[in-house]
Enzyme design. Sequence first.
Site, mmCIF file in Angstrom:
data_model
loop_
_atom_site.group_PDB
_atom_site.id
_atom_site.type_symbol
_atom_site.label_atom_id
_atom_site.label_comp_id
_atom_site.label_asym_id
_atom_site.label_seq_id
_atom_site.Cartn_x
_atom_site.Cartn_y
_atom_site.Cartn_z
ATOM 1 N N ARG A 43 -8.175 59.954 7.822
ATOM 2 C CA ARG A 43 -8.272 59.054 8.986
ATOM 3 C C ARG A 43 -6.890 58.758 9.573
ATOM 4 O O ARG A 43 -6.756 58.320 10.706
ATOM 5 C CB ARG A 43 -9.014 57.763 8.625
ATOM 6 N N TYR A 94 -14.490 56.150 36.490
ATOM 7 C CA TYR A 94 -15.540 56.780 35.693
ATOM 8 C C TYR A 94 -16.425 55.679 35.102
ATOM 9 O O TYR A 94 -15.925 54.685 34.567
ATOM 10 C CB TYR A 94 -14.891 57.644 34.588
ATOM 11 N N ASP A 165 -6.120 57.790 33.935
ATOM 12 C CA ASP A 165 -7.044 58.827 33.478
ATOM 13 C C ASP A 165 -6.742 60.079 34.297
ATOM 14 O O ASP A 165 -6.952 60.108 35.512
ATOM 15 C CB ASP A 165 -8.483 58.339 33.700
ATOM 16 N N LYS A 190 -13.362 67.936 28.711
ATOM 17 C CA LYS A 190 -13.493 68.584 30.016
ATOM 18 C C LYS A 190 -12.541 69.784 30.143
ATOM 19 O O LYS A 190 -12.608 70.682 29.326
ATOM 20 C CB LYS A 190 -13.270 67.529 31.100
HETATM 21 C C1 LIG Z 1 -12.814 60.966 34.234
HETATM 22 C C2 LIG Z 1 -13.388 60.780 32.863
HETATM 23 N N1 LIG Z 1 -12.740 60.009 31.973
HETATM 24 C C3 LIG Z 1 -13.216 59.803 30.738
HETATM 25 C C4 LIG Z 1 -14.419 60.341 30.330
HETATM 26 C C5 LIG Z 1 -14.934 60.036 28.945
HETATM 27 O O1 LIG Z 1 -14.657 61.093 28.103
HETATM 28 P P1 LIG Z 1 -15.559 61.485 26.818
HETATM 29 O O2 LIG Z 1 -16.910 61.821 27.342
HETATM 30 O O3 LIG Z 1 -14.821 62.629 26.221
HETATM 31 O O4 LIG Z 1 -15.577 60.266 25.943
HETATM 32 C C6 LIG Z 1 -15.131 61.149 31.219
HETATM 33 C C7 LIG Z 1 -16.420 61.733 30.801
HETATM 34 O O5 LIG Z 1 -17.186 62.197 31.606
HETATM 35 C C8 LIG Z 1 -14.608 61.371 32.517
HETATM 36 O O6 LIG Z 1 -15.261 62.122 33.419
#
Ligand SMILES: Cc1ncc(COP(=O)(O)O)c(C=O)c1O
Length: 349
Positions: A43, A94, A165, A190
């Site tokens: 961990r 998001y 982000d 992604k």
């Molecule tokens: C712009 C963005 N940030 C964060 C996330 C969250 O990521 P995760 O699904 O890997 O937890 C997503 C998921 O779709 C996203 O599109």
Amino acid sequence: MALDPSTLAVSLGRGDRGPGSPMDVPPVLSSTFVAGGQYVYGRDGNPTWEPFEEVVGALEGGAAVAFASGLAAISAVIESLPAGAVVVLPAGAYTGTRRLVADVATRGRVTGRLVDLTDTAATLAAVEGAALLWLESPSNPLLEIADVPALAEGAKERGALVAMDNTFSTPLLQRPLDLGVQVVVHSATKLLSGHSDVVMGVAVARDEALVQSLRSRRSLHGGIPGPVETFLALRGLRTLPIRLERAQATAADLARRLAGHAKVEKVRYPGFATVVSFDVEGGAASADAVCAAVRLIVPATSLGGVETMVERRGKVAGEEHLPPGLIRMSVGLEHADDLWADLEQALGR
Ligand SMILES: Cc1ncc(COP(=O)(O)O)c(C=O)c1O
């Protein structure tokens, strides 16, 4: 000599390159390590994390900390804030980020202030007294663009931490740390991993105390990535530059073709990256019909994979405020002409 990102993506994160060593650092499937060495317990550290972190860190220009998911990375940033902190975040962020902040706010941990990130003055006014400004540009799924340098500078003057982000752009199209941002997060699920086979996240910062705080949050909350996932994410990352180049060219081509289609009311494409959102005539029913009619393109909720995906975002919980006919399309690596033929037949129904 400063190496090109495409070279860094291939050459870094190789570990020991001595004779007979494996080309790729293999996934280390061990929960515990023999006492007295660098690694103690799974961990807190796993040798598979570092090669991935080395590559992402070099691309973003900071020190990377790998997490179990994008949301685990986002949570680590939020959880590093003191109790009662004010978080300013885009109303168009998001949905998972908004839901997370709303959840911790419900329990009194923080207070969330939603802003329109395209309005720099109003956003900075909301940053007065705040501990964190959260940025997402382009935003998911409206692809709105914020003035990141101005917001980062203004927030810094007001004493707020600035996090961003960068999932949609990747460090190849935008390096937030160079624009004044202090912490960058990605859903590595992604484009970074790129093959729709891994859920993972990563956070990157330059400030040593911030990096240590992120590592502590990872150990304390347990949002650690598995070694196999990390191995796969790095394998995908090796080809990010070439995948991005191809998907971006196709996205621009499809955005242009969609703009000329009689059934498309509006195309949202910032001119870069791989997601194109478009609004179809006839609202939700019509958009649902398009998503059901695609044959090559996959109706699916994620993005950034090699396969092109579509989703009517307004049907997702928490996204009901979006234009009902808005379809988010994540462009993959199929040929543009094949994708266009599929879109044309799906739109034509
Ligand atoms: C712009 C963005 N940030 C964060 C996330 C969250 O990521 P995760 O699904 O890997 O937890 C997503 C998921 O779709 C996203 O599109």
